[in-house]
Write a protein that holds these residues in place. Structure first.
Motif, mmCIF file in Angstrom:
data_model
loop_
_atom_site.group_PDB
_atom_site.id
_atom_site.type_symbol
_atom_site.label_atom_id
_atom_site.label_comp_id
_atom_site.label_asym_id
_atom_site.label_seq_id
_atom_site.Cartn_x
_atom_site.Cartn_y
_atom_site.Cartn_z
ATOM 1 N N THR A 7 4.294 83.333 41.090
ATOM 2 C CA THR A 7 4.993 84.622 40.969
ATOM 3 C C THR A 7 5.669 84.787 39.618
ATOM 4 N N ASN A 8 5.435 83.843 38.709
ATOM 5 C CA ASN A 8 6.125 83.878 37.419
ATOM 6 C C ASN A 8 5.200 83.385 36.323
ATOM 7 N N ASP A 34 -0.111 87.586 28.508
ATOM 8 C CA ASP A 34 1.192 88.258 28.600
ATOM 9 C C ASP A 34 1.186 89.434 29.564
ATOM 10 N N TRP A 36 0.024 89.528 32.391
ATOM 11 C CA TRP A 36 0.136 89.060 33.770
ATOM 12 C C TRP A 36 1.564 89.086 34.283
ATOM 13 N N LYS A 37 2.541 89.266 33.397
ATOM 14 C CA LYS A 37 3.939 89.147 33.806
ATOM 15 C C LYS A 37 4.286 90.069 34.973
ATOM 16 N N GLU A 38 4.012 91.356 34.809
ATOM 17 C CA GLU A 38 4.358 92.314 35.869
ATOM 18 C C GLU A 38 3.535 92.112 37.136
ATOM 19 N N PRO A 39 2.201 91.918 37.033
ATOM 20 C CA PRO A 39 1.440 91.686 38.271
ATOM 21 C C PRO A 39 1.938 90.497 39.082
ATOM 22 N N GLU A 41 4.908 89.351 39.240
ATOM 23 C CA GLU A 41 6.211 89.650 39.837
ATOM 24 C C GLU A 41 6.129 90.750 40.888
ATOM 25 N N ASP A 42 4.967 91.403 40.988
ATOM 26 C CA ASP A 42 4.758 92.456 41.991
ATOM 27 C C ASP A 42 4.560 91.795 43.361
ATOM 28 N N VAL A 197 -3.524 101.329 36.511
ATOM 29 C CA VAL A 197 -2.884 100.611 35.402
ATOM 30 C C VAL A 197 -3.659 100.780 34.102
#
Length: 223
Positions: A7-8, A34, A36-39, A41-42, A197
């Motif tokens: 998740t991170n 980079d 991938w950060k938001e996906p 954490e989704d 997206v």
């Protein structure tokens, strides 16, 4: 073997997974590190890795859509033969999805997946990992119960460069084997959401959506 959720982007397991992605898939199919950060954490996007002896030997990304009671498997990676990684990932993923549907008060209707069509194109490079051969993967999806949706499919490149990625089929696995077609509106709604997206859609994709909007249902065909 352990089934571990990531998740991170700072998780060391993610770096190992992203390296594996680059070894297995062609560049246009791999989202930059980079991004991938938001996906990750989704909470609706579920990324799990198969860890064997502290190494990432497989991975899968999928999601459950409560509004449609369907799933989407984004990818499944088998990084090493001889460990039953495919079965391990498929079983754990299905248990997770069934639980998510149950929490939504329903029985899972089914799930989407994209699959390469090596009978149309044969120039796929998959890092020499035999279980990821597109002929093998296609048969595995068929054995799991996926069926090909009856329309010509393209998707926008994940590079967001406006190019259409071809040589794939869009598939669906119904929980009920008696289901032989699904609403075209479900496919349209899902694809619009899934690729929202990406701002730069190819004309071929837009035309595909328009053609689907003119249909009531889409048949499920053998894969």
């Amino acid at each position: 073997m352990d089934y571990i959720r990531i998740t991170n982007i700072e998780d060391p397991l993610f770096a190992k997974m992203h390296t594996l992605l680059g070894e297995v898939f062609p560049p246009e199919e791999v989202l930059e590190f980079d991004l991938w950060k938001e996906p990750l954490e989704d909470p609706s996007i579920r990324v799990f890795v198969a860890v064997h002896n502290d190494e990432v030997v497989g991975a899968t990304e999928y999601r459950y859509y409560p509004q449609w009671n369907i799933a989407m498997t984004d990818f499944t990676i088998i990084g090493r033969p001889g460990l039953s990684i495919g079965r391990f990932l498929a079983n754990n993923r299905q248990q997770d999805l069934n639980q998510l549907a149950k929490e939504n008060g329903k029985v899972l209707f089914g799930g989407f997946a994209e699959i390469y069509d090596p009978y149309e194109r044969e120039d796929f490079e998959f890092g020499g990992i035999k279980p990821m051969n597109p002929f093998v993967r296609r048969e595995v999806l068929s054995h799991l119960g996926y069926q090909r949706l009856d329309f010509p499919y393209v998707h926008p490149s994940w590079k967001n460069d406006g190019e259409a990625v071809k040589g794939l089929d869009f598939c669906f696995i119904p929980t009920d084997d008696k289901v032989t077609e699904i609403p075209a509106s479900l496919i349209v709604d899902f694809l619009k959401d899934y690729y929202s997206v990406l701002s730069n859609k190819p004309q071929e994709w837009l035309q595909m959506i328009e053609d689907l909007q003119a249909k009531q249902t889409v048949k499920l065909l053998p894969l």
